[in-house]
Design a protein around this motif. Structure first.
Motif, PDB file in Angstrom:
ATOM      1  N   ALA A  90       7.478  -9.460   8.123  1.00  0.00           N
ATOM      2  CA  ALA A  90       6.290  -9.811   7.490  1.00  0.00           C
ATOM      3  C   ALA A  90       5.449  -8.619   6.794  1.00  0.00           C
ATOM      4  N   LEU A  91       5.262  -7.866   7.717  1.00  0.00           N
ATOM      5  CA  LEU A  91       4.696  -6.492   7.659  1.00  0.00           C
ATOM      6  C   LEU A  91       5.228  -5.569   6.713  1.00  0.00           C
ATOM      7  N   MET A  92       6.627  -5.655   6.711  1.00  0.00           N
ATOM      8  CA  MET A  92       7.481  -4.864   5.961  1.00  0.00           C
ATOM      9  C   MET A  92       7.496  -5.472   4.628  1.00  0.00           C
ATOM     10  N   ALA A  93       7.678  -6.763   4.363  1.00  0.00           N
ATOM     11  CA  ALA A  93       7.648  -7.337   3.096  1.00  0.00           C
ATOM     12  C   ALA A  93       6.236  -7.130   2.272  1.00  0.00           C
ATOM     13  N   SER A  99       3.393  -1.826  -2.264  1.00  0.00           N
ATOM     14  CA  SER A  99       3.884  -0.525  -2.978  1.00  0.00           C
ATOM     15  C   SER A  99       4.110  -0.912  -4.287  1.00  0.00           C
ATOM     16  N   ILE A 100       5.028  -1.907  -4.655  1.00  0.00           N
ATOM     17  CA  ILE A 100       5.654  -2.297  -5.869  1.00  0.00           C
ATOM     18  C   ILE A 100       4.140  -2.804  -6.811  1.00  0.00           C
ATOM     19  N   GLU A 101       3.192  -3.298  -6.189  1.00  0.00           N
ATOM     20  CA  GLU A 101       2.063  -3.668  -7.024  1.00  0.00           C
ATOM     21  C   GLU A 101       1.371  -2.380  -7.281  1.00  0.00           C
ATOM     22  N   TYR A 102       1.284  -1.330  -6.405  1.00  0.00           N
ATOM     23  CA  TYR A 102       0.658  -0.080  -6.685  1.00  0.00           C
ATOM     24  C   TYR A 102       1.175   0.544  -7.846  1.00  0.00           C
TER      25      TYR A 102
END
Length: 236
Positions: A90-93, A99-102
């Motif tokens: 969950a933390l990795m997801a 990161s993708i949103e950033y």
């Protein structure tokens, strides 16, 4: 969908909408007894979430009393391993989605999370809602009821997509649709993999608790990083 599941959905929706009546009511009570302004929101959150959990557990009492041996659930030892591993999944997801949103230009940070942290600072009892009761209700509603019902008719991806999007929109932050959907898919996978709702519940509770603890100790973490940087620079 089982009628009990329908009642659970109604209970959850009523709980979410109840603040429009409950908070003003608590404000009147708080003003009468000279309590702080933040009391109304905190008190109603605690009361409404606890009431919703009690009703939900009551509606699920037959399933909880039943055996899981015949539904293909993983043994407890393997389920426990998946529950612990699910925290890191969950933390990795969340990290990958963030990161993708950033990269997409979406500002890092959740307004919803910040509001919860502010409430916890004024009323520490709210941590029970954000870290325990909230995740339990969300997993029952979005994974067991919504995803579980869809999964009986569709494949994992479609059922996971629909339930995760509902999960994301329910948090009221459409800009973080990818972030919440990624977590929704992760918890749905844990549920399908183990066939035990307690596994995604454990992962969700643990993840929320970690996030809250880190947020509450953000200043200390920054001070430690600055100290570590200073010591590192001193010995270079």
């Amino acid at each position: 969908m089982k009628k009990e599941y329908g009642f659970i959905l109604i209970t959850y929706i009523v709980m979410q909408l109840s603040s429009f009546i409950g908070v003003p009511l608590m404000s009147m009570i708080g003003a009468r007894f000279g309590l702080e302004e933040g009391f109304s929101v905190s008190a109603w959150l605690v009361l409404s979430f606890i009431a919703a959990l009690i009703i939900t557990l009551f509606l699920l009492r037959k399933e909880m009393n039943g055996s899981v041996r015949n539904n293909g659930a993983l043994p407890l030892s393997k389920s426990a391993a998946w529950a612990v591993g699910g925290i890191f999944l969950a933390l990795m997801a969340q990290s990958i989605a963030g990161s993708i949103e950033y990269l997409m230009g979406i500002e890092i940070g959740s307004e919803n999370t910040q509001q919860i942290i502010n409430l916890i600072k004024t009323a520490p009892i709210i941590i029970i809602i954000s870290s325990i009761i909230g995740p339990i209700l969300e997993e029952v509603v979005f994974r067991k009821v919504i995803f579980g019902s869809l999964y009986k008719r569709f494949n994992f991806f479609l059922a996971g997509l629909i339930s995760s999007l509902i999960f994301a929109f329910a948090h009221g932050e459409p800009e973080h649709l990818l972030l919440y959907s990624a977590m929704g898919f992760t918890f749905a996978y844990l549920y399908v993999k183990t066939k035990r709702i307690l596994v995604p519940i454990f992962a969700h509770v643990s993840m929320n608790t970690i996030v809250v603890v880190l947020q509450l100790n953000q200043d200390k973490i920054q001070q430690f990083q600055q100290l570590q940087s200073f010591i590192g620079g001193y010995f270079n």
